[in-house]
Design a protein around this motif. Structure first.
Motif, mmCIF file in Angstrom:
data_model
loop_
_atom_site.group_PDB
_atom_site.id
_atom_site.type_symbol
_atom_site.label_atom_id
_atom_site.label_comp_id
_atom_site.label_asym_id
_atom_site.label_seq_id
_atom_site.Cartn_x
_atom_site.Cartn_y
_atom_site.Cartn_z
ATOM 1 N N LEU A 84 31.964 75.185 27.945
ATOM 2 C CA LEU A 84 31.746 74.024 28.805
ATOM 3 C C LEU A 84 32.937 73.077 28.756
ATOM 4 C CD1 LEU A 84 27.964 73.260 28.186
ATOM 5 C CD2 LEU A 84 29.006 74.519 30.075
ATOM 6 N N LYS A 88 35.248 71.635 31.725
ATOM 7 C CA LYS A 88 35.531 70.210 31.897
ATOM 8 C C LYS A 88 37.027 69.968 32.053
ATOM 9 C CE LYS A 88 34.937 65.733 29.533
ATOM 10 N NZ LYS A 88 33.971 65.000 30.378
ATOM 11 N N ALA A 124 29.213 67.019 29.138
ATOM 12 C CA ALA A 124 28.452 66.946 30.392
ATOM 13 C C ALA A 124 28.267 65.494 30.803
ATOM 14 C CB ALA A 124 27.101 67.636 30.236
ATOM 15 N N LEU A 128 23.726 64.603 32.769
ATOM 16 C CA LEU A 128 23.004 65.185 31.635
ATOM 17 C C LEU A 128 21.606 64.593 31.639
ATOM 18 C CD1 LEU A 128 22.749 66.629 28.847
ATOM 19 C CD2 LEU A 128 23.832 64.608 27.827
ATOM 20 N N THR A 155 27.797 70.187 34.099
ATOM 21 C CA THR A 155 26.619 69.338 33.952
ATOM 22 C C THR A 155 25.590 70.108 33.128
ATOM 23 O OG1 THR A 155 25.638 70.141 36.016
ATOM 24 C CG2 THR A 155 27.028 68.180 36.156
ATOM 25 N N ALA A 156 24.567 69.407 32.626
ATOM 26 C CA ALA A 156 23.602 70.075 31.755
ATOM 27 C C ALA A 156 22.192 69.578 32.025
ATOM 28 C CB ALA A 156 23.964 69.860 30.286
#
Length: 590
Positions: A84, A88, A124, A128, A155-156
């Motif tokens: 992740l 980013k 994230a 999030l 994103t999460a």
């Protein structure tokens, strides 16, 4: 319909075809839903959650669509982080769906209970959210996808295990309920004000020697970059993530820039009087023109990243394609400069070929990339790992026509080459994929992901996926960094790798495995693996002492390397002789 069923239904409505994941009891509800949905979208099982995230990054990079990864609570969520962060830092749209301890146990130091908000709040940061009641869907999932696409960021979505198994009920037309609209992909285009366009054209027209630097943000504007370069008689250098923006067979394309770059790119920046930056946040300002020597114009869709690498005079926040189209009619041609750029480029390719065919013990790593370029299929996708493999990918692999290529650019994480290749194969199952990987990265995680290739390759119309291992039993990039930046000799305890037969491992899991330990066998070996009926590993024993010398080695780098060799580097004589021979070829050809 349970919440987990609805999550998969909404992903289908968004057009998501693959979820790169690893199971665990924190997502048991979601795993069961895949079974009820006949595995649509497809659950792609990696060997490790970090690989799932990196596969999602590779998929997103080669499709420009959102990549989706999924993992269980606790350790599974933790393992996603590196992939992740790669998304980013390289501005890639990825959505992570993560399980969590059941709500009834949260706060009770329960097994695998981790504060996921604290864990993900940086990586994230764009979006999030915890889904704690069914009515939060579909808004939460839609916003995660829309934000990932709009911000080009990870994103999460955190869904506790018990929530996944609740009956789904949609948001109501009621106080404190938030609805959502049907899934739709909207890619905005924007053009800066006309007065700014005019100022940019004025700066570009005033210069006599124009250089253009493109990054991945210019990928959809390749035709416009070409037209601007033609209109201005400019040369074009490419940041590493923009390597596939323009083909390397164009005479004015100088190749990569920076530590891994080419000499004509260095000369382009050294000698220009005007610089146009398009869709790049290339960080190494020492490889750009001296401050104040060149006037600058920059185009970027993200106003947060503009004007921070070079003191640019005109900054245009807008879509690269539309902005370049707006500038084009006002540009005037420049005679003379283009011929110099083209001669430098031609001389450089001659030098690289000569360097690649210099003798080494046993195989020159530069020749591995050169022989690949001679044989690349016209629709190939190339991935590279971090380390010395990135050097040879950046300088010697010629991407032309429809070819695509990428690597972990800003994070430069080891171990991304093979999962990127797997993501690329799911993105384009009808295209051949080649990964250039060092043996350190193969030992870190690449060997395990060969099992993933063995599992899924029969689903692809074109089964070719070649993993080329630069087998030198050395963590080579760090070895050279120790010498050139720290003046320290090679420390064998940390740098030497155990010897592994990577081709034999490939054969043991049902793939093709080819060993090469002589330069004259290399071309035929590439032909064999590029025509194989299944994924293949090309295991090439290559020389760790062929130096990845930058196009303009600084005095400090040369001095530090010399000091390191004098301090008792075990490979000192080999480094000196091969370094001298390599550099002599560069001088002879330009």
């Amino acid at each position: 319909m349970q919440v987990a069923d609805y999550v998969l239904q909404r992903l289908r409505e968004w057009g998501v075809e693959h979820v790169f994941a690893y199971p665990g009891d924190g997502i048991n509800g979601l795993v069961a839903a895949f079974g009820r949905a006949d595995n649509v979208p497809k659950f792609v099982q990696s060997r490790h959650e970090e690989m799932s995230a990196l596969q999602a990054v590779g998929y997103a990079k080669f499709t420009s669509r959102v990549g989706v990864c999924m993992a269980t609570s606790g350790p599974g969520a933790i393992h996603l982080l590196n992939g992740l962060y790669d998304a980013k830092l390289d501005h890639v749209p990825v959505v992570a769906i993560v399980g969590q301890t059941a709500r009834t146990a949260q706060g009770g130091s329960y097994q695998q209970e981790v504060d996921l908000h604290a864990l993900f709040k940086d990586v994230a940061s764009e979006y999030l959210v915890d889904v704690t009641v069914p009515e939060q869907l579909p808004n939460a999932l839609d916003r995660a996808i829309r934000t990932a696409e709009a911000e080009r960021a990870p994103t999460a979505l955190i869904i506790p295990a018990d929530v996944q198994e609740l009956d789904y009920s949609p948001p109501e037309h009621a106080f404190k309920h938030v609805p959502s609209s049907p899934p739709s992909h909207s890619w905005h285009t924007s053009v800066p004000p006309q007065e700014d366009i005019a100022r940019a054209a004025e700066v570009l027209n005033a210069g006599e020697k124009v250089a253009i630097l493109v990054g991945q943000g210019a990928r959809d504007a390749a035709d416009e970059v070409h037209q601007v370069a033609e209109a201005l008689g400019a040369g074009v250098a490419k940041a590493l993530l923009g390597k596939d923006v323009l083909p390397d067979d164009r005479s004015y394309v100088t190749g990569a820039i920076g530590l891994l770059g080419t000499r004509p790119s260095y000369e382009l920046m050294r000698d220009c009087d005007t610089l146009l930056i398009v869709g790049s946040s290339f960080p190494y300002s020492q490889f750009l023109p001296e401050f104040g020597k060149a006037r600058g114009v920059q185009i970027d869709a993200d106003g947060r990243l503009i004007g921070m690498r070079y003191p640019t005079e005109v900054n245009l926040v807008g879509d690269a394609k539309s902005t370049l189209r707006a500038i084009l009619p006002a540009l005037r041609p420049k005679p003379g400069w283009r011929e110099t750029v083209e001669k430098n480029v031609a001389d450089w390719w001659d030098a690289l070929r000569a360097q690649a065919f210099e003798d080494a013990d046993p195989v020159n790593p530069m020749r591995i990339a050169w022989e690949l370029s001679e044989r690349l299929p016209e629709d190939a996708i190339v991935t590279a790992d971090s380390g010395s493999a990135a050097n040879w990918y950046a300088r010697l692999v010629r991407l032309c026509g429809r070819m695509r290529g990428s690597l972990s650019g800003t994070l430069a994480t080891m171990g991304a080459g093979v999962p990127y290749a797997i993501g690329a194969k799911f993105a384009h199952p009808d295209r051949p994929v080649i990964a250039l990987v060092g043996d350190g990265a193969m030992q870190m995680n690449g060997l395990a992901e060969l099992i993933t290739l063995a599992r899924y390759h029969q689903e692809w119309p074109d089964r070719r996926c070649v993993v080329c291992v630069l087998h030198n039993n050395d963590l080579n990039q760090v070895t050279w960094e120790l010498r050139a930046m720290g003046g320290a000799p090679k420390f064998e305890e940390s740098q030497v790798l155990p010897d592994v037969d990577y081709a034999a491992f490939a054969r043991s899991v049902g793939l093709v495995g080819v060993n090469v330990d002589a330069p004259d066998s290399l071309g035929a070996a590439w032909d064999q693996v590029l025509s194989a009926d299944r994924p293949a590993v090309l295991d090439v024993r290559c020389d760790p002492n062929v130096p990845p010398i930058p196009p303009h080695a600084s005095f400090d780098q040369v001095k530090n390397t010399a000091e390191a060799l004098l301090k008792g580097d075990p490979d000192a004589w080999s480094v000196v002789t091969k370094g001298v021979r390599t550099k002599v070829q560069e001088f002879l050809h330009g």
